[in-house]
Design an enzyme around this catalytic site. Structure first.
Site: not given
Length: 317
Positions: A264, A235, A283
């Protein structure tokens, strides 16, 4: 029943929901259209989200008809679990569906650090032949430090040990006789500081909470080996990003592999993107074809189970 999918979901999961008699509305970028998303919520019996959809108080208040929320993944920091519990809305996660893919991402990062083949390829295409510069090193006998010792860390450790690596781990919630220690052979460290000092690679496998926010910061970088790499596939927010930039630029550590960021998508002119030895990916650690399919099918099956008054083993609240 009506189901709304607000982010990317593999087609086989959507087809499975339709096959089971549900009406599915799918917009893979709806999470980025907040007002439109909120206006639609009252219509649906179930919602399926990923990490971008903010399931907060405002969201839950409008989702009055919702009986279950499926999370296409395992991270839950974007979901108000307590708020959902108070409203009796079960949250279902894709438990372990992408664990193998994330484990392989960590291995890929370590292999890339030790043998940067893409850089060698680019250099050769410029008509160079610098064999000494691209002399790498073996993972064999290197030390991998795992912060967090859950299922993904367990799978990373198995693969790392197959490469001959020494694997150490830190997790205050893992007991000495838990399987990840006893069956995988991870050497459990009592102090995080000792893991940081000993490891050549440090891989993060913990959730983002108040206790873990900026877990890796300036003080911790100062403890690491100068040739160490940090890998974060868990994370954004676990690493203090400005401290990381400063540590790499000061040659305190060799670099980092970041699949997740505090904000993000990456912000324009982010300092992270200016440092060559900080490698960035969007990601994608858990996004393989196989993991996408498993995740989509698991969530489809479990959401359907709850809608039909069943109990899900993947419920997190």
């Amino acid at each position: 029943m009506k189901i709304l999918v607000t982010e990317l979901m593999w087609e086989d999961g959507i087809e499975e929901l339709k096959k089971r008699g549900h009406s599915v509305d799918y917009d893979m970028v709806l999470s980025r259209k907040r007002r439109e998303l909120l206006s639609l919520l009252p219509e649906y019996d179930a919602l399926i989200v990923r990490n971008e959809t903010k399931v907060d108080t405002e969201f839950l208040e409008l989702a009055g008809k919702t009986q279950v929320i499926g999370r296409l993944g395992v991270g839950l920091d974007n979901i108000d679990l307590q708020g959902a519990k108070e409203r009796n809305i079960p949250i279902i996660s894709a438990r372990n569906a992408n664990a193998t893919s994330v484990a392989e991402y960590v291995m890929a990062a370590m292999l890339d650090a030790s043998r940067p083949l893409s850089e060698a390829d680019a250099d050769v295409r410029q008509e160079n032949w610098d064999r000494k510069f691209f002399t790498g090193y073996e993972l064999n006998n290197r030390t991998l430090g795992l912060i967090g010792m859950g299922e993904i860390a367990h799978r990373v450790a198995k693969r790392a040990k197959a490469f001959g690596m020494k694997v150490v781990g830190f997790d205050p919630f893992v007991a000495p006789f838990d399987h990840v220690v006893q069956e995988t052979g991870i050497h459990q460290m009592e102090k995080l500081e000792d893991l940081l000092k000993e490891s050549d690679f440090i891989s993060l496998h913990v959730p983002l909470t108040k206790a873990t926010k900026h877990l890796i910061n300036r003080d911790n970088f100062s403890l690491m080996k100068q040739h160490a790499y940090v890998i974060n596939s868990a994370r954004g927010g676990l690493i203090h990003e400005q401290d990381l930039v400063e540590a790499v630029e000061a040659n305190q550590i060799a670099g980092a592999y970041l699949d997740v960021l505090e904000k993000e998508p990456i912000e324009k002119d982010s300092p992270l993107a200016q440092v060559r030895s900080i490698r960035l990916s969007p990601h994608i650690a858990g996004l393989t074809i196989e993991a996408q399919s498993r995740t989509a099918m698991l969530i489809a099956e479990e959401v359907d189970r709850v809608l039909n008054d069943g109990q899900s083993l993947c419920r997190v609240n």
